[in-house]
Enzyme design. Structure first.
Site, PDB file in Angstrom:
ATOM      1  N   GLN A 137      40.643  -3.695  47.744  1.00 29.50           N
ATOM      2  CA  GLN A 137      41.803  -3.844  48.640  1.00 29.50           C
ATOM      3  C   GLN A 137      43.100  -3.600  47.873  1.00 29.50           C
ATOM      4  OE1 GLN A 137      42.159  -7.645  50.667  1.00 29.50           O
ATOM      5  NE2 GLN A 137      43.714  -6.872  52.070  1.00 29.50           N
TER       6      GLN A 137
ATOM      7  N   HIS B 238      43.038  -4.821  57.599  1.00 29.65           N
ATOM      8  CA  HIS B 238      42.933  -3.514  58.258  1.00 29.65           C
ATOM      9  C   HIS B 238      41.520  -2.973  58.150  1.00 29.65           C
ATOM     10  CE1 HIS B 238      44.114  -2.848  54.054  1.00 29.65           C
ATOM     11  NE2 HIS B 238      43.393  -1.743  54.112  1.00 29.65           N
ATOM     12  N   PHE B 239      41.184  -2.165  59.152  1.00 37.15           N
ATOM     13  CA  PHE B 239      39.904  -1.457  59.166  1.00 37.15           C
ATOM     14  C   PHE B 239      40.207   0.036  59.032  1.00 37.15           C
ATOM     15  CE2 PHE B 239      36.784  -4.679  60.443  1.00 37.15           C
ATOM     16  CZ  PHE B 239      37.631  -5.719  60.813  1.00 37.15           C
ATOM     17  N   HIS B 240      39.518   0.699  58.109  1.00 33.21           N
ATOM     18  CA  HIS B 240      39.621   2.150  57.967  1.00 33.21           C
ATOM     19  C   HIS B 240      38.652   2.813  58.942  1.00 33.21           C
ATOM     20  CE1 HIS B 240      41.562   2.151  53.839  1.00 33.21           C
ATOM     21  NE2 HIS B 240      41.072   0.925  53.863  1.00 33.21           N
TER      22      HIS B 240
ATOM     23  N   ASP C 288      46.374   6.998  58.078  1.00 40.55           N
ATOM     24  CA  ASP C 288      46.458   6.678  56.651  1.00 40.55           C
ATOM     25  C   ASP C 288      47.187   7.824  55.944  1.00 40.55           C
ATOM     26  OD1 ASP C 288      45.736   6.342  53.827  1.00 40.55           O
ATOM     27  OD2 ASP C 288      44.314   4.851  54.549  1.00 40.55           O
TER      28      ASP C 288
HETATM   29  P1  5GP Z   1      43.012  -0.780  51.139  1.00 42.03           P
HETATM   30  O1  5GP Z   1      43.951  -1.947  51.101  1.00 42.03           O
HETATM   31  O2  5GP Z   1      41.911  -0.936  52.093  1.00 42.03           O
HETATM   32  O3  5GP Z   1      42.564  -0.442  49.759  1.00 42.03           O
HETATM   33  O4  5GP Z   1      43.749   0.510  51.595  1.00 42.03           O
HETATM   34  C1  5GP Z   1      45.060   0.628  51.993  1.00 42.03           C
HETATM   35  C2  5GP Z   1      45.163   1.988  52.640  1.00 42.03           C
HETATM   36  O5  5GP Z   1      46.481   2.149  53.101  1.00 42.03           O
HETATM   37  C3  5GP Z   1      44.859   3.172  51.718  1.00 42.03           C
HETATM   38  O6  5GP Z   1      43.859   3.974  52.307  1.00 42.03           O
HETATM   39  C4  5GP Z   1      46.190   3.884  51.591  1.00 42.03           C
HETATM   40  O7  5GP Z   1      46.040   5.277  51.556  1.00 42.03           O
HETATM   41  C5  5GP Z   1      46.932   3.439  52.817  1.00 42.03           C
HETATM   42  N1  5GP Z   1      48.365   3.314  52.649  1.00 42.03           N
HETATM   43  C6  5GP Z   1      49.034   2.834  51.560  1.00 42.03           C
HETATM   44  N2  5GP Z   1      50.362   2.842  51.794  1.00 42.03           N
HETATM   45  C7  5GP Z   1      50.531   3.329  53.052  1.00 42.03           C
HETATM   46  C8  5GP Z   1      51.688   3.570  53.848  1.00 42.03           C
HETATM   47  O8  5GP Z   1      52.831   3.346  53.450  1.00 42.03           O
HETATM   48  N3  5GP Z   1      51.484   4.060  55.089  1.00 42.03           N
HETATM   49  C9  5GP Z   1      50.228   4.337  55.578  1.00 42.03           C
HETATM   50  N4  5GP Z   1      50.132   4.809  56.826  1.00 42.03           N
HETATM   51  N5  5GP Z   1      49.111   4.124  54.849  1.00 42.03           N
HETATM   52  C10 5GP Z   1      49.266   3.629  53.595  1.00 42.03           C
END
Ligand code: 5GP
Length: 143
Positions: A98, A104-106, A35
């Site tokens: 989200q 995706h899973f963190h 991330d």
């Molecule tokens: P969620 O959709 O669960 O809120 O989180 C998306 C996650 O993706 C976040 O933790 C954010 O930091 C990460 N993220 C956002 N853009 C990118 C990217 O371009 N590359 C990567 N590797 N992670 C990303």
């Protein structure tokens, strides 16, 4: 009408190799990468190759394929970063937090007494991401 899948979301682009990522694991169905705004040292994301917006529209067969990888990455992350625990997070839809609309899973290593950083907070230094990705790859290879 329920929300649909956008094939141009950022994780779809990462899966297609159109934008770079620090990839640590790949098999036939699943990819894991770091991330870029980690909530703790070694925060990784586990993503199915199959398109789905989140858990709510995912094919149950995809869920069955991804959870063993989440476990694998969590065990490797705990070893690689010597964490005390590992938090698994998975958000569905904006109301639940989200922000990227490909399932995706963190995998977030947790350390006693260390607060978690903000969700989508600060961009990590690329050198730190490179080093953490390598540590996680090595731990994954060791399994
Ligand atoms: P969620 O959709 O669960 O809120 O989180 C998306 C996650 O993706 C976040 O933790 C954010 O930091 C990460 N993220 C956002 N853009 C990118 C990217 O371009 N590359 C990567 N590797 N992670 C990303």
């Amino acid at each position: 009408m329920s929300a649909s899948y956008d094939p141009d979301n950022i994780f779809a682009k990462i899966l297609r190799g159109e934008i770079p990522s620090h990839r640590v694991y790949e098999d036939e169905h699943t990819v894991a990468f770091m991330d870029v705004m980690p909530q703790s040292t070694g925060h990784a994301l586990v993503v199915p190759k199959a398109a789905s917006r989140n858990l709510l529209d995912a094919d149950p067969a995809v869920l069955a394929q991804i959870l063993p990888v989440v476990q694998k990455v969590a065990i490797a992350a705990k070893a690689a970063f010597k964490s005390d625990g590992v938090l698994i997070i998975q958000y569905n839809e904006p109301a639940a937090g989200q922000t990227v609309f490909h399932l995706h899973f963190h995998v977030v290593p947790r350390f006693e007494g260390q607060p978690m950083r903000k969700h989508t907070g600060t961009m990590e230094n690329p050198e730190v991401l490179t080093a953490n990705a390598e540590a996680l790859r090595q731990a994954l290879r060791g399994r």
